[in-house]
Design an enzyme around this catalytic site. Structure first.
Site, PDB file in Angstrom:
ATOM      1  N   GLU A  82      -4.814  -6.600   2.761  1.00 13.60           N
ATOM      2  CA  GLU A  82      -3.622  -7.346   3.151  1.00 13.60           C
ATOM      3  C   GLU A  82      -3.643  -8.790   2.675  1.00 13.60           C
ATOM      4  O   GLU A  82      -2.614  -9.362   2.299  1.00 13.60           O
ATOM      5  CB  GLU A  82      -3.426  -7.297   4.666  1.00 13.60           C
ATOM      6  CG  GLU A  82      -2.797  -5.997   5.172  1.00 13.60           C
ATOM      7  CD  GLU A  82      -3.738  -4.802   5.138  1.00 13.60           C
ATOM      8  OE1 GLU A  82      -4.949  -4.985   4.921  1.00 13.60           O
ATOM      9  OE2 GLU A  82      -3.258  -3.664   5.325  1.00 13.60           O
ATOM     10  N   GLN A  85       2.058  -2.054   5.662  1.00 10.62           N
ATOM     11  CA  GLN A  85       2.329  -0.649   6.001  1.00 10.62           C
ATOM     12  C   GLN A  85       2.884  -0.541   7.427  1.00 10.62           C
ATOM     13  O   GLN A  85       3.818   0.232   7.684  1.00 10.62           O
ATOM     14  CB  GLN A  85       1.079   0.189   5.837  1.00 10.62           C
ATOM     15  CG  GLN A  85       1.381   1.658   5.759  1.00 10.62           C
ATOM     16  CD  GLN A  85       0.324   2.400   4.975  1.00 10.62           C
ATOM     17  OE1 GLN A  85      -0.714   2.737   5.524  1.00 10.62           O
ATOM     18  NE2 GLN A  85       0.564   2.650   3.710  1.00 10.62           N
ATOM     19  N   PHE A  86       2.314  -1.302   8.327  1.00 14.87           N
ATOM     20  CA  PHE A  86       2.888  -1.502   9.660  1.00 14.87           C
ATOM     21  C   PHE A  86       2.817  -3.011   9.924  1.00 14.87           C
ATOM     22  O   PHE A  86       1.880  -3.667   9.471  1.00 14.87           O
ATOM     23  CB  PHE A  86       2.073  -0.776  10.742  1.00 14.87           C
ATOM     24  CG  PHE A  86       2.302   0.710  10.786  1.00 14.87           C
ATOM     25  CD1 PHE A  86       3.100   1.287  11.775  1.00 14.87           C
ATOM     26  CD2 PHE A  86       1.714   1.543   9.847  1.00 14.87           C
ATOM     27  CE1 PHE A  86       3.305   2.657  11.812  1.00 14.87           C
ATOM     28  CE2 PHE A  86       1.920   2.914   9.878  1.00 14.87           C
ATOM     29  CZ  PHE A  86       2.714   3.478  10.862  1.00 14.87           C
ATOM     30  N   ALA A  87       3.776  -3.522  10.681  1.00 18.05           N
ATOM     31  CA  ALA A  87       3.779  -4.953  10.990  1.00 18.05           C
ATOM     32  C   ALA A  87       2.450  -5.382  11.601  1.00 18.05           C
ATOM     33  O   ALA A  87       1.972  -6.494  11.375  1.00 18.05           O
ATOM     34  CB  ALA A  87       4.913  -5.275  11.967  1.00 18.05           C
ATOM     35  N   ASP A  88       1.849  -4.480  12.371  1.00 15.73           N
ATOM     36  CA  ASP A  88       0.587  -4.797  13.039  1.00 15.73           C
ATOM     37  C   ASP A  88      -0.461  -5.332  12.072  1.00 15.73           C
ATOM     38  O   ASP A  88      -1.269  -6.172  12.429  1.00 15.73           O
ATOM     39  CB  ASP A  88       0.041  -3.543  13.729  1.00 15.73           C
ATOM     40  CG  ASP A  88       1.089  -2.867  14.594  1.00 15.73           C
ATOM     41  OD1 ASP A  88       0.943  -2.904  15.820  1.00 15.73           O
ATOM     42  OD2 ASP A  88       2.064  -2.309  14.058  1.00 15.73           O
ATOM     43  N   PHE A  89      -0.464  -4.804  10.845  1.00 16.56           N
ATOM     44  CA  PHE A  89      -1.552  -5.147   9.922  1.00 16.56           C
ATOM     45  C   PHE A  89      -1.406  -6.535   9.319  1.00 16.56           C
ATOM     46  O   PHE A  89      -2.303  -7.013   8.633  1.00 16.56           O
ATOM     47  CB  PHE A  89      -1.669  -4.080   8.821  1.00 16.56           C
ATOM     48  CG  PHE A  89      -1.949  -2.710   9.374  1.00 16.56           C
ATOM     49  CD1 PHE A  89      -2.903  -2.532  10.364  1.00 16.56           C
ATOM     50  CD2 PHE A  89      -1.254  -1.600   8.931  1.00 16.56           C
ATOM     51  CE1 PHE A  89      -3.156  -1.269  10.900  1.00 16.56           C
ATOM     52  CE2 PHE A  89      -1.501  -0.339   9.457  1.00 16.56           C
ATOM     53  CZ  PHE A  89      -2.453  -0.175  10.448  1.00 16.56           C
ATOM     54  N   HIS A 110       0.146   0.335  16.128  1.00 16.14           N
ATOM     55  CA  HIS A 110       1.241   0.755  15.251  1.00 16.14           C
ATOM     56  C   HIS A 110       2.590   0.553  15.951  1.00 16.14           C
ATOM     57  O   HIS A 110       3.548   1.259  15.648  1.00 16.14           O
ATOM     58  CB  HIS A 110       1.099   2.236  14.849  1.00 16.14           C
ATOM     59  CG  HIS A 110      -0.054   2.533  13.957  1.00 16.14           C
ATOM     60  ND1 HIS A 110      -1.337   2.625  14.407  1.00 16.14           N
ATOM     61  CD2 HIS A 110      -0.128   2.739  12.617  1.00 16.14           C
ATOM     62  CE1 HIS A 110      -2.153   2.902  13.396  1.00 16.14           C
ATOM     63  NE2 HIS A 110      -1.446   2.975  12.307  1.00 16.14           N
ATOM     64  N   GLU A 127       0.834  -1.197   0.000  1.00 15.20           N
ATOM     65  CA  GLU A 127       0.000   0.000   0.000  1.00 15.20           C
ATOM     66  C   GLU A 127       0.874   1.255   0.000  1.00 15.20           C
ATOM     67  O   GLU A 127       1.781   1.366   0.837  1.00 15.20           O
ATOM     68  CB  GLU A 127      -0.912   0.007   1.243  1.00 15.20           C
ATOM     69  CG  GLU A 127      -1.926  -1.142   1.204  1.00 15.20           C
ATOM     70  CD  GLU A 127      -2.500  -1.509   2.572  1.00 15.20           C
ATOM     71  OE1 GLU A 127      -2.365  -0.711   3.520  1.00 15.20           O
ATOM     72  OE2 GLU A 127      -3.068  -2.606   2.694  1.00 15.20           O
ATOM     73  N   LEU A 151      -6.173  -1.467  -0.217  1.00 15.53           N
ATOM     74  CA  LEU A 151      -6.083  -1.771   1.214  1.00 15.53           C
ATOM     75  C   LEU A 151      -6.651  -3.179   1.436  1.00 15.53           C
ATOM     76  O   LEU A 151      -7.806  -3.349   1.805  1.00 15.53           O
ATOM     77  CB  LEU A 151      -6.872  -0.714   1.990  1.00 15.53           C
ATOM     78  CG  LEU A 151      -6.509  -0.463   3.447  1.00 15.53           C
ATOM     79  CD1 LEU A 151      -7.117   0.842   3.923  1.00 15.53           C
ATOM     80  CD2 LEU A 151      -6.907  -1.603   4.337  1.00 15.53           C
TER      81      LEU A 151
HETATM   82  C1  LIG Z   1      -5.951  -3.095   7.565  1.00 14.95           C
HETATM   83  C2  LIG Z   1      -5.226  -1.800   7.467  1.00 14.95           C
HETATM   84  N1  LIG Z   1      -4.254  -1.652   6.565  1.00 14.95           N
HETATM   85  C3  LIG Z   1      -3.561  -0.509   6.467  1.00 14.95           C
HETATM   86  C4  LIG Z   1      -3.835   0.545   7.287  1.00 14.95           C
HETATM   87  C5  LIG Z   1      -3.012   1.846   7.216  1.00 14.95           C
HETATM   88  N2  LIG Z   1      -3.891   2.948   6.843  1.00 14.95           N
HETATM   89  C6  LIG Z   1      -4.416   3.784   7.778  1.00 14.95           C
HETATM   90  S1  LIG Z   1      -5.561   4.818   7.109  1.00 14.95           S
HETATM   91  C7  LIG Z   1      -5.294   4.207   5.571  1.00 14.95           C
HETATM   92  C8  LIG Z   1      -6.096   4.730   4.423  1.00 14.95           C
HETATM   93  C9  LIG Z   1      -7.544   4.465   4.655  1.00 14.95           C
HETATM   94  O1  LIG Z   1      -8.271   4.930   3.569  1.00 14.95           O
HETATM   95  P1  LIG Z   1      -9.808   5.191   3.667  1.00 14.95           P
HETATM   96  O2  LIG Z   1     -10.505   3.946   4.125  1.00 14.95           O
HETATM   97  O3  LIG Z   1     -10.222   5.737   2.358  1.00 14.95           O
HETATM   98  O4  LIG Z   1      -9.979   6.252   4.820  1.00 14.95           O
HETATM   99  P2  LIG Z   1      -9.403   7.747   4.822  1.00 14.95           P
HETATM  100  O5  LIG Z   1      -8.152   7.694   5.616  1.00 14.95           O
HETATM  101  O6  LIG Z   1      -9.193   8.163   3.425  1.00 14.95           O
HETATM  102  O7  LIG Z   1     -10.452   8.548   5.487  1.00 14.95           O
HETATM  103  C10 LIG Z   1      -4.346   3.190   5.581  1.00 14.95           C
HETATM  104  C11 LIG Z   1      -3.880   2.453   4.395  1.00 14.95           C
HETATM  105  C12 LIG Z   1      -4.847   0.352   8.230  1.00 14.95           C
HETATM  106  N3  LIG Z   1      -5.171   1.304   9.105  1.00 14.95           N
HETATM  107  N4  LIG Z   1      -5.522  -0.823   8.304  1.00 14.95           N
END
Ligand SMILES: Cc1ncc(C[n+]2csc(CCOP(=O)(O)OP(=O)(O)O)c2C)c(N)n1
Ligand SMILES: Cc1ncc(C[n+]2csc(CCOP(=O)(O)OP(=O)(O)O)c2C)c(N)n1
Ligand SMILES: [Mg+2]
Ligand SMILES: [Mg+2]
Lengths: 348, 324, 348, 324
Positions: B60, B82-86, B127, B29, B58
């Site tokens: 995984e 993006q982070f190990a947590d995910f 995170h 991502e 998004l």
């Molecule tokens: C399962 C997961 N993968 C990656 C992330 C890292 N991450 C945090 S917000 C984000 C974008 C989210 O996009 P969207 O659902 O459109 O919400 P927005 O932030 O645009 O409001 C990502 C990739 C996450 N939080 N959860």
């Protein structure tokens, strides 16, 4: 309201020929269906004889769908068949004796006794072994298609799943990725009305599972899965479309699970009428009748073919029974691949 | 040689692998034009194009599942979480498919999953985690946790060359805080070999990742007090270098296992249990474990500081051990 | 080709009144939007002053969508807001000083410093704290709706997500279950064009994410998320439909993320034109103009309202800054709930 | 009292809980009319209707995620995974949401996840696993592994009463093979209390689940050879009864940890590590671990037999320990 296209029946011989199947192909398809059914029928006997450990599943009722789709694949195409898809392995060229050996947990099964049932695959034949967790190989199929796209290879991946496994998140992530990247993959949903004991109406709330294709941006098609000619035609169209860069298709093939979920299950939860209706359309019988009526394949020719299949399977069974059980001393081998694993042709 | 931070060493490795081997590609991502949340892939899409540095939705499971498919078709995917947590979102794929396929059917799955992990920045419960112990328990997966730029570069190259699924934990705290001379040409460091981070005679500390630096800091204090500390940086947890650990413990007779993941059933338990079985006669003191307490990672600085083992905590543990 | 309904704009005052909003409600909505924006603007300052540990996210551009939906919920309804939904918490009644305390990791934040940002919820106010793993609270919202259905309570759950998180498997499983069981849940997708740096076209390949509702068997609606009156009307319709037993709705609210993903991100990957277009439709400004034009809310009244909000937030900030950091000795508390946890009203 | 098999005891518990508390409901795949893959819920939908015994789509995340939501709304969901193996599909929900919510925001999540686990029937790599160690590592989750009908009934009732997410591992091998007198009325057995399955003086075996029976079989052989074996059935892994283990080891000075999950970083390591730290001075022999080897669970009987620890293996391990 459905957004999927409802496919026409297979039609006449000339229509089948127009879709690329000459008489020889049709007989070959029939033979492959007989082999598929024969393998599973013998499997059930073996199970009753106590020769198959664990449980045993068949794809009775799904032969036309499995063989029809697999026969439409090109030699370099790959797929991720599941537990109702012995027919796919038969088409791709796995020798039946090895399938019996697999069922019985013998050394010469494709997994050398490490896994059972249809839990196997052979990369050289273009199949990737399933994991029970349904349908966890669907994103893997999409990854194959991604590799084809990256390398600009004219190859297609086929990802099978069922009406039950259609409800798992993996399906969503897979189909969406395939759509965003217009990958050459065909999703084949064998909708056999049940997921174990769970009927369609407790699984989903749309008319056709193929309607979901529209949610990702590609075409959905519903086909009668007991009509191997129609299945083949639609699979071929979808596969060639994918090969030509047209992106994914979702093909829902509607069939019936003619037996219980597995040997221990008498499927008493299935209404008699539903079973009876589909018994009339047993895909093997139906295709035999079609061959007789449309392609002039007479009783004699059919009998000869069936006898040859029986004979071949009897021999295969013998050969499998001669295969030893695996040596427990080998248990620890192969948890990790060694560097030379990457010398395999497909890794170079 | 050139000075490189830990993350620069990783980027350099990725660039070299992408250049030398057409089969290598990256997916994750925001890794393309954006260069990833931590910029580890910055500039790579520009050089190699959108089909070798692929921005993924998004998803995984689709990321790691499709990496496996591509690997089976002969490519060498390097995926970024993006982070190990995910990675928890793709747990099923790793454990069910990737880990077991070779044992079951003999299909090698050469994928690498890059996992920015670890705490120290108020990243909070989602995170900051260090889920390496979880995966080190799963037969069929390899687990790598480098602590220095040189190791990060060489172990990542080895991970990409490895025919198995490799989870490559990059500690976020080290990304920009650690810098050293790194060979410019490609090299590999074999998985499964620990490194003696510091030689010593009185107590052994076995650790990995960011905690190697915490241990090193503590060792200086101990040295001043006359206790000589040997630090073993495991570098990889699966396979792990038992021999290096046993050799050190046989010499010092005292062992502290230190990690940032939570304590109960963390990988430190495996190390302690192994030593308790195989070096029983050589031990002069009980094996101590120092790890994060059994809580989620807290956000607020005073709580997070209490959560992550600090050099002072290590000093105290080593003093206890030395005095036993 | 879209299957979703494209909702009309909010329209005139009389239309808003027909949709249940009298002048007082409209002013309250405006106030709530100002509070929301004010909290986040102050959050950014706090961050720059080094008073907020970790990172910091805002929902600038999403105030109308968040407030519009939340204001349409009933007092006993529940929801699972995410990281762009400070506005939901404001509407549900979280005191701003506690939000500031949360941002700063103080003892009096709703998570007592255990989590940061908008990672909180208050069951008593009908909100469930998000987990970063998006959108992992969506199945939780569906479970709330399941509980309402089991107990025949006239309550509704609202599940928020984004255009990025729409691609995760959890969404699929959640929506399908909600459809099969006709559960009282409304799915609200705040489509702000980006997931971090990833634009819509790399996320999905359909016209509207609301088109996906048809894949499960319920209605999809697209609404202009910068138009709080329209958002409120559509949310209310969907919520009351769910309450009446009409099952789920997917409401896609189209907005723009007017800032970077988080404080460290300058969003340089967003085309200027797109930002400029949406800057013109900043939901707060747009609603202020609407109030002036349609509801006769003059400059004075607006200024008075804004001043009151500023004053209240200044006080809240003071109060939050007086809150201590948590005592590290408490770290181990509460990993497990104790039996008396189930004495809370909602567990009895 | 009436004779009950292990699975009958579970069914009885579920029926009693459904009767006594309107808030309790069951959800899972095929658990309604069909009664579940193992028939643990047979007859319950008939008695309690389709909204208290709910057939779910094939969606493990939706099953456990919605259980959490319902629990937050005041209900007491008891979810069934068709096989324990499939919980990997809902791993993220359990670890990310259910485990951390109370620590983070103070919301209790009283859910129970029933997990038919374990091998011995040629179920192969995906229908035989024992993933309890994985979850015992996650702060916020409780893990229960009963070995007898009486324990199964009482621990399940306690799990349902518990305000936390509880993973309740039911060993499939015990379902119909073990039968004993079980009190008919409802009772609970507190989580976190081990049971001395057999008292002895010379060696301690710490184990749980089906392995308690394997240990018991081995103990008979050892007894005949003049070695007295104490067997501690942990019953729950999280929380686990350290005191019971330490008390026994302080008495016998010799410890074997036995489990059916794979060895490396399995929960046995935690027990061994804890004892190595806290009973160091009392040990007269190295702590031994006997567990499944680090492979997926193989299908074919000779391989599976080599995988699952057998009574003979336990006998040998105990003989070694006793002779040390
Ligand atoms: C399962 C997961 N993968 C990656 C992330 C890292 N991450 C945090 S917000 C984000 C974008 C989210 O996009 P969207 O659902 O459109 O919400 P927005 O932030 O645009 O409001 C990502 C990739 C996450 N939080 N959860
Ligand atoms: C993730 C997962 N959950 C549960 C199961 C147990 N299970 C095996 S087959 C099956 C039904 C599958 O239904 P469907 O996809 O329609 O395929 P069919 O068996 O009907 O061909 C179930 C629930 C499984 N294999 N994987
Ligand atoms: Mg089915
Ligand atoms: Mg977005």
């Amino acid at each position: 309201m459905t957004s999927a296209r409802e496919a026409e029946p297979g039609g006449s011989l000339s229509e089948a020929q127009a879709a690329g199947l000459d008489r020889e192909d049709l007989l070959d398809i029939y033979r492959l269906m007989l082999v598929t059914r024969g393998i599973e029928e013998r499997g059930q006997l073996l199970y009753k004889q106590g020769k198959i450990p664990g449980s045993f599943y068949t794809g009775r009722g799904n032969e036309g769908s499995a063989v029809g789709v697999a026969r439409a694949m090109g030699p370099d195409d790959v797929g991720t068949p599941l537990h109702r898809h012995v027919g796919v392995h038969v088409v791709r060229g796995v020798e039946p004796w090895r399938i019996f050996a697999q069922f019985m947990g013998r050394q010469d099964g494709p997994t050398r006794g490490r896994d059972g049932n249809v839990h196997f695959g052979d990369l050289a034949l273009g199949t990737i072994a399933l994991s029970s967790h349904l349908p966890s190989t669907m994103p893997v199929a999409v990854g194959c298609a991604l590799a084809f796209r990256i390398q600009q290879q004219p190859r297609v991946a086929v990802a099978w799943y069922g009406d039950g496994s259609a409800q798992r998140g993996d399906v969503h992530e897979s189909m969406n990725l395939a759509a965003v990247r217009q990958l050459p993959v065909v999703f084949v949903c064998d909708n056999n009305h049940y997921a174990y004991s769970t009927p369609n109406r407790l699984e989903y709330a749309v008319e056709h599972l193929a309607d979901r294709a529209a949610a990702y941006g590609f075409e959905g098609v519903v086909v009668d899965g007991t009509d191997v000619v129609a299945v083949h035609r639609e699979a071929r169209r979808a596969i060639e479309k994918a090969r030509a860069g047209g992106g994914p298709t979702l093909l829902e093939s509607v069939t019936m699970r003619l037996e219980g979920h597995a040997v221990h299950d008498d499927a008493s939860y299935v209404p008699h009428e539903l079973l009876a209706e589909y018994a009339k359309n047993d895909p093997v019988d139906r295709f035999r009748r079609w061959l007789a009526a449309e392609a002039g394949v007479g009783e004699d020719e059919q009998q000869a073919l069936a006898a040859a299949v029986r004979h071949a399977l009897d021999e295969a069974l013998h050969r499998a029974e001669a295969s030893p059980l695996p040596d427990p001393a080998t248990l620890l081998d192969g948890v990790y691949a060694l560097p030379d694993a990457l010398d395999a042709p497909h890794h170079r | 040689m050139a000075e490189r931070t830990y993350i620069e060493a990783i980027t350099e490795c990725l660039r070299q692998e992408l250049r030398r081997d057409q089969r290598v590609f990256l997916l994750g991502e925001d890794i393309g034009g954006f260069g990833g949340a931590f910029k580890a892939t910055k500039g790579l899409q520009e050089e190699f194009g959108p089909w070798r540095v692929i921005d993924m939705p998004l998803s995984e499971t689709a990321i790691l599942g499709s990496a496996t498919g591509a690997a089976l078709m002969g490519l060498r995917p390097v995926a970024e979480m993006q982070f190990a947590d995910f990675v928890s979102c793709a747990y099923d794929h790793l454990v069910t498919v990737a880990a077991k396929q070779h044992f079951r059917v003999g299909d090698a799955i050469p994928i690498v999953v890059r996992l920015p992990s670890g705490g120290g920045f108020s990243g909070g419960p989602f995170h900051s985690q260090n889920p390496e112990s979880t995966f080190a328990h799963i037969p069929g997966l390899k687990v790598v946790c480098p602590s220095t730029p040189v190791d990060a570069k060489g172990l990542l190259a080895a991970a990409i060359a490895d025919p198995n699924p490799v989870l490559f934990f990059e500690h976020k705290h080290l990304y920009r805080s650690i810098r050293e001379e790194v060979p410019e040409e490609r090299y590999t460091i074999p998985l499964g070999q620990a490194r003696i981070r510091r030689a010593g005679d009185d107590v052994t500390v076995v650790t990995w990742g960011a905690m190697t630096w915490t241990a090193a800091e503590a060792a200086v204090t101990l040295e001043a007090e006359g206790t000589s500390v040997e630090i073993i940086d495991l570098r990889t947890l699966q396979p792990w270098d038992r021999e290096a650990v046993l050799t050190s413990v046989r010499k010092t007779s005292r062992l502290l296992v230190l990690h940032e993941d939570t304590r109960t059933a963390g990988f430190g338990a495996e190390i302690a249990a192994t030593v308790a079985e195989l070096a029983f006669e050589q031990l002069d003191a009980p094996i101590r474990r120092l790890a994060a307490p059994d809580t989620p990672v807290p956000f607020s600085p005073p709580l997070e500081k209490a959560f992550i083992p600090q050099a002072d905590d290590v000093v105290r543990a080593l003093q206890d051990l030395a005095a036993y």
